[in-house]
Design a protein around this motif. Sequence first.
Motif, PDB file in Angstrom:
ATOM      1  N   TRP A 153      -7.006 -14.390  -3.468  1.00  0.00           N
ATOM      2  CA  TRP A 153      -7.136 -15.751  -3.446  1.00  0.00           C
ATOM      3  C   TRP A 153      -6.132 -16.466  -2.526  1.00  0.00           C
ATOM      4  CZ3 TRP A 153      -5.639 -12.816  -7.540  1.00  0.00           C
ATOM      5  CH2 TRP A 153      -4.193 -12.858  -7.818  1.00  0.00           C
ATOM      6  N   LYS A 154      -6.360 -17.517  -2.030  1.00  0.00           N
ATOM      7  CA  LYS A 154      -5.352 -18.114  -1.107  1.00  0.00           C
ATOM      8  C   LYS A 154      -5.822 -19.730  -1.087  1.00  0.00           C
ATOM      9  CE  LYS A 154      -3.986 -16.201   2.631  1.00  0.00           C
ATOM     10  NZ  LYS A 154      -4.118 -15.780   4.180  1.00  0.00           N
ATOM     11  N   SER A 155      -4.499 -20.382  -0.981  1.00  0.00           N
ATOM     12  CA  SER A 155      -4.582 -21.726  -0.808  1.00  0.00           C
ATOM     13  C   SER A 155      -3.765 -22.318   0.367  1.00  0.00           C
ATOM     14  CB  SER A 155      -4.352 -22.775  -2.147  1.00  0.00           C
ATOM     15  OG  SER A 155      -4.174 -24.081  -1.742  1.00  0.00           O
ATOM     16  N   LYS A 156      -4.197 -22.669   1.459  1.00  0.00           N
ATOM     17  CA  LYS A 156      -3.322 -22.792   2.645  1.00  0.00           C
ATOM     18  C   LYS A 156      -3.957 -24.029   3.458  1.00  0.00           C
ATOM     19  CE  LYS A 156      -1.619 -20.208   6.673  1.00  0.00           C
ATOM     20  NZ  LYS A 156      -1.780 -18.975   7.343  1.00  0.00           N
ATOM     21  N   LYS A 157      -2.795 -24.642   4.123  1.00  0.00           N
ATOM     22  CA  LYS A 157      -3.181 -25.707   5.238  1.00  0.00           C
ATOM     23  C   LYS A 157      -3.921 -25.017   6.379  1.00  0.00           C
ATOM     24  CE  LYS A 157      -0.476 -29.258   5.441  1.00  0.00           C
ATOM     25  NZ  LYS A 157       0.732 -30.111   5.766  1.00  0.00           N
ATOM     26  N   GLN A 158      -4.891 -25.832   6.862  1.00  0.00           N
ATOM     27  CA  GLN A 158      -5.210 -25.252   8.237  1.00  0.00           C
ATOM     28  C   GLN A 158      -4.612 -25.650   9.391  1.00  0.00           C
ATOM     29  OE1 GLN A 158      -9.324 -27.017   8.388  1.00  0.00           O
ATOM     30  NE2 GLN A 158     -10.143 -26.040   6.526  1.00  0.00           N
ATOM     31  N   ASN A 159      -4.797 -24.661  10.399  1.00  0.00           N
ATOM     32  CA  ASN A 159      -4.052 -25.084  11.710  1.00  0.00           C
ATOM     33  C   ASN A 159      -4.444 -26.127  12.465  1.00  0.00           C
ATOM     34  OD1 ASN A 159      -2.373 -22.569  10.902  1.00  0.00           O
ATOM     35  ND2 ASN A 159      -3.944 -21.384  11.879  1.00  0.00           N
ATOM     36  N   ILE A 160      -5.452 -26.732  12.303  1.00  0.00           N
ATOM     37  CA  ILE A 160      -6.094 -27.849  13.255  1.00  0.00           C
ATOM     38  C   ILE A 160      -6.242 -28.848  12.478  1.00  0.00           C
ATOM     39  CG2 ILE A 160      -6.758 -25.975  14.849  1.00  0.00           C
ATOM     40  CD1 ILE A 160      -9.789 -26.730  13.706  1.00  0.00           C
TER      41      ILE A 160
END
Length: 300
Positions: free
Chosen positions: A260-267
Amino acid sequence: MSLPQGVFSTIPNMVCKLNKSLYGLKQASRQWFAKLSNSLNFLGYKQSSHDHSLFTKSNHCKFTALLIYVDDLILAGNDQSEIDSIKLHLDSVFNIKDLGTLKYFLGLEVARSHQGITLCQRKYAFGLLSNTGFLYSKPVMTPMVKNAHLHQDNSTPYHNHVLYRQLVGRLLYLTNTRPDLSFATQQLSQFMDNPTTKHHQALTRVLRYIKHYPGHGLFYPIDTTIQINEFSDSDWALCLDTRKSISGYCMFLGNSLISWKSKKQNIVSRSSSEAEYCALASASCEVQWLTYLLRDFKVP
């Protein structure tokens, strides 16, 4: 290695030959892993090209896997004679300490039953609460307030930046068995350089949530299908500072949550559809890696 202080030589560019690597030297970890991997390869173990800390050995229907974390090892398989053999070999080369059946590993508690295996970090959670003084705090039901969006505001800066970073770092390790903390920890980790009192208040709420559910973990049942199921989602430009979206995904092997993961997008996505596709692309890469890893475990 460079000449130590106090040693002089008339020959220019002279170096010392390192005969034995010690802890603390720059090459110590590399030399240690090289010796360990060479020893395992000599016994017929194959190093995974998708997870270099994983070594496997298969012989017809018998299978053995060995996972390495620095100098801690986990052995698993259906060939007890091979497991006993590799333990004897490692003990002759490295003088290992056999801890028996896996119950505790790097803060992860493992419990077995006739229904399956449970992973949790109950002891680690209680240690976190005890060190922060939240062991007897009033618990809450959710890690964050609904519809609350943390951002860089003009509130009073928090007086102890080091403490804030330490607590967020400990929460990051707790997410190894607590996917319910992933989003909240991702939000808090954005303000490590300059946290405010509001950010610290949100951090204390997460600690009070842990107080309510200290033994939450993961359960892996025995009877499950070997099929990967993927779920991904994304918000759209809800970060008030950058207007970037946050991706989230979770992967199931049958009924077992394995990634699982929760991460802010790069764009900065220009539409909600673009944000969803970015989340789906990230999840697809994870699925592809999991299929490669399953092949190393001889699971088609």
